[in-house]
Design a protein around this motif. Structure first.
Motif, PDB file in Angstrom:
ATOM      1  N   MET A 121      67.900 -39.011   6.108  1.00 53.25           N
ATOM      2  CA  MET A 121      66.287 -38.998   6.954  1.00 53.25           C
ATOM      3  C   MET A 121      66.060 -40.456   7.296  1.00 53.25           C
ATOM      4  N   ASP A 122      65.732 -40.476   8.570  1.00 57.36           N
ATOM      5  CA  ASP A 122      65.268 -41.969   9.194  1.00 57.36           C
ATOM      6  C   ASP A 122      64.108 -42.344   8.790  1.00 57.36           C
ATOM      7  N   LEU A 123      63.754 -43.660   8.679  1.00 58.28           N
ATOM      8  CA  LEU A 123      62.655 -44.171   8.176  1.00 58.28           C
ATOM      9  C   LEU A 123      61.625 -43.891   9.249  1.00 58.28           C
ATOM     10  N   ARG A 124      61.580 -43.624  10.567  1.00 54.83           N
ATOM     11  CA  ARG A 124      60.484 -43.230  11.393  1.00 54.83           C
ATOM     12  C   ARG A 124      59.993 -41.859  10.985  1.00 54.83           C
ATOM     13  N   LYS A 125      60.996 -40.972  10.811  1.00 57.51           N
ATOM     14  CA  LYS A 125      60.556 -39.608  10.197  1.00 57.51           C
ATOM     15  C   LYS A 125      59.860 -39.618   8.773  1.00 57.51           C
ATOM     16  N   LEU A 126      60.188 -40.467   7.933  1.00 55.10           N
ATOM     17  CA  LEU A 126      59.570 -40.440   6.731  1.00 55.10           C
ATOM     18  C   LEU A 126      58.220 -41.187   7.038  1.00 55.10           C
ATOM     19  N   LYS A 127      58.145 -42.114   7.904  1.00 55.12           N
ATOM     20  CA  LYS A 127      56.621 -42.720   7.966  1.00 55.12           C
ATOM     21  C   LYS A 127      55.830 -41.715   8.647  1.00 55.12           C
ATOM     22  N   THR A 128      56.284 -40.802   9.704  1.00 51.89           N
ATOM     23  CA  THR A 128      55.415 -39.955  10.175  1.00 51.89           C
ATOM     24  C   THR A 128      55.031 -38.825   9.102  1.00 51.89           C
ATOM     25  N   LEU A 129      55.890 -38.600   8.112  1.00 52.41           N
ATOM     26  CA  LEU A 129      55.570 -37.687   7.145  1.00 52.41           C
ATOM     27  C   LEU A 129      54.468 -38.301   6.386  1.00 52.41           C
ATOM     28  N   ILE A 130      54.529 -39.372   5.926  1.00 51.90           N
ATOM     29  CA  ILE A 130      53.565 -40.004   4.937  1.00 51.90           C
ATOM     30  C   ILE A 130      52.330 -40.054   5.829  1.00 51.90           C
ATOM     31  N   ASP A 131      52.214 -40.297   6.900  1.00 49.09           N
ATOM     32  CA  ASP A 131      50.932 -40.460   7.757  1.00 49.09           C
ATOM     33  C   ASP A 131      50.293 -39.115   7.939  1.00 49.09           C
ATOM     34  N   LEU A 132      51.225 -37.925   7.851  1.00 52.68           N
ATOM     35  CA  LEU A 132      50.801 -36.789   8.163  1.00 52.68           C
ATOM     36  C   LEU A 132      50.035 -36.280   6.814  1.00 52.68           C
ATOM     37  N   VAL A 133      50.740 -36.635   5.697  1.00 57.44           N
ATOM     38  CA  VAL A 133      50.212 -36.171   4.362  1.00 57.44           C
ATOM     39  C   VAL A 133      48.857 -36.848   4.227  1.00 57.44           C
ATOM     40  N   SER A 134      48.832 -38.454   4.544  1.00 60.06           N
ATOM     41  CA  SER A 134      47.416 -39.140   4.048  1.00 60.06           C
ATOM     42  C   SER A 134      46.464 -38.728   4.994  1.00 60.06           C
ATOM     43  N   GLU A 135      46.576 -38.231   6.061  1.00 60.78           N
ATOM     44  CA  GLU A 135      45.564 -37.770   7.336  1.00 60.78           C
ATOM     45  C   GLU A 135      45.036 -36.234   6.978  1.00 60.78           C
ATOM     46  N   SER A 136      45.904 -35.690   6.340  1.00 60.05           N
ATOM     47  CA  SER A 136      45.627 -34.260   5.953  1.00 60.05           C
ATOM     48  C   SER A 136      44.872 -33.878   4.632  1.00 60.05           C
ATOM     49  N   ASN A 137      44.567 -32.527   4.602  1.00 61.33           N
ATOM     50  CA  ASN A 137      43.956 -32.024   3.452  1.00 61.33           C
ATOM     51  C   ASN A 137      44.971 -31.593   2.083  1.00 61.33           C
ATOM     52  N   ILE A 138      46.224 -31.782   2.541  1.00 56.25           N
ATOM     53  CA  ILE A 138      47.478 -31.458   1.495  1.00 56.25           C
ATOM     54  C   ILE A 138      47.657 -32.522   0.664  1.00 56.25           C
ATOM     55  N   SER A 139      47.712 -32.263  -0.658  1.00 54.93           N
ATOM     56  CA  SER A 139      48.162 -33.416  -1.423  1.00 54.93           C
ATOM     57  C   SER A 139      49.500 -33.498  -2.047  1.00 54.93           C
ATOM     58  N   GLU A 140      50.670 -32.724  -1.667  1.00 60.69           N
ATOM     59  CA  GLU A 140      51.952 -32.862  -1.696  1.00 60.69           C
ATOM     60  C   GLU A 140      52.603 -32.158  -0.800  1.00 60.69           C
ATOM     61  N   LEU A 141      53.726 -32.713  -0.363  1.00 66.03           N
ATOM     62  CA  LEU A 141      54.879 -32.196   0.479  1.00 66.03           C
ATOM     63  C   LEU A 141      56.226 -32.713   0.017  1.00 66.03           C
ATOM     64  N   GLU A 142      56.946 -31.524   0.057  1.00 63.13           N
ATOM     65  CA  GLU A 142      58.186 -31.819  -0.205  1.00 63.13           C
ATOM     66  C   GLU A 142      59.362 -31.063   0.598  1.00 63.13           C
ATOM     67  N   ILE A 143      60.119 -31.909   1.318  1.00 61.45           N
ATOM     68  CA  ILE A 143      61.149 -31.431   2.150  1.00 61.45           C
ATOM     69  C   ILE A 143      62.407 -31.668   1.768  1.00 61.45           C
ATOM     70  N   THR A 144      63.523 -30.810   1.766  1.00 62.37           N
ATOM     71  CA  THR A 144      64.933 -30.803   1.468  1.00 62.37           C
ATOM     72  C   THR A 144      65.716 -30.555   2.949  1.00 62.37           C
ATOM     73  N   GLU A 145      66.462 -31.639   2.826  1.00 60.89           N
ATOM     74  CA  GLU A 145      67.527 -31.692   4.091  1.00 60.89           C
ATOM     75  C   GLU A 145      68.608 -31.937   3.680  1.00 60.89           C
ATOM     76  N   ALA A 146      69.935 -31.742   4.716  1.00 60.78           N
ATOM     77  CA  ALA A 146      71.038 -32.160   4.244  1.00 60.78           C
ATOM     78  C   ALA A 146      71.667 -33.417   3.479  1.00 60.78           C
ATOM     79  N   GLU A 147      70.900 -34.184   3.846  1.00 59.21           N
ATOM     80  CA  GLU A 147      71.093 -35.797   3.714  1.00 59.21           C
ATOM     81  C   GLU A 147      70.519 -36.364   2.418  1.00 59.21           C
ATOM     82  N   GLY A 148      69.308 -35.483   2.113  1.00 58.90           N
ATOM     83  CA  GLY A 148      68.635 -35.942   1.010  1.00 58.90           C
ATOM     84  C   GLY A 148      67.240 -34.982   0.727  1.00 58.90           C
ATOM     85  N   LYS A 149      66.252 -35.571  -0.223  1.00 57.98           N
ATOM     86  CA  LYS A 149      65.072 -34.490  -0.466  1.00 57.98           C
ATOM     87  C   LYS A 149      64.103 -35.650  -0.529  1.00 57.98           C
ATOM     88  N   VAL A 150      62.902 -35.283   0.030  1.00 58.09           N
ATOM     89  CA  VAL A 150      61.659 -36.227   0.065  1.00 58.09           C
ATOM     90  C   VAL A 150      60.627 -35.659  -0.477  1.00 58.09           C
TER      91      VAL A 150
END
Length: 152
Positions: free
Chosen positions: A1-30
């Motif tokens: 997972m590239d850093l831009r995608k990771l930063k976008t996911l962090i920003d989405l979590v911090s700005e939303s009402n969700i408290s946890e997000l987990e994503i599994t892709e071929a190259e890893g798990k975040v």
């Protein structure tokens, strides 16, 4: 997972009402967990083919352990770092420090900033009293649970 995608996911979590997000892709798990003040992210790489390991060298035999110096526990209450990051005494360079030695603080009053993952986290005092010692230097890296202030 590239850093831009990771930063976008962090920003989405911090700005939303969700408290946890987990994503599994071929190259890893975040897994991104939003806490009270900070956003934490951990990335685990997918297991690759294990290379053959060279036999480990035997551990050297250590000499008799030296006596460890006795460190006196500081008098007063200790305010510890709630996260890993960079400690700052003021909101911006050149600005007045939140607290100095001799300042009186109340619970919930801002005492410093810890920068973690390019996010400035305002840290509040969890106890009230007079600051008797500041244990961190401006711009110093701090660890989770590291003592930062002594309050009487």
């Amino acid at each position: 997972m590239d850093l831009r995608k990771l930063k976008t996911l962090i920003d989405l979590v911090s700005e939303s009402n969700i408290s946890e997000l987990e994503i599994t892709e071929a190259e890893g798990k975040v897994r991104i967990v939003k806490g009270g003040v900070a956003v934490a992210a951990a990335m685990v790489a997918a297991p690759a083919a294990a290379p053959t390991a060279a036999p480990a060298a035997p551990a050297p035999v250590a000499a008799a352990p030296a006596a460890e110096p006795v460190v006196a526990e500081p008098a007063g209450k200790v305010i510890k770092s709630p996260m890993v990051g960079t400690f700052y005494r003021s909101a911006s360079p050149g600005a007045k420090a939140f607290v100095d030695v001799g300042s009186t603080v109340k619970p919930g009053e801002p005492i410093c900033i810890i920068e973690a993952m390019k996010i400035m986290n305002e840290i509040e005092a969890d106890v009230g009293g007079k600051i008797v010692q500041i244990l961190c230097e401006n711009g110093q890296a701090v660890e989770f649970g590291q003592p930062m202030f002594i309050v009487e």
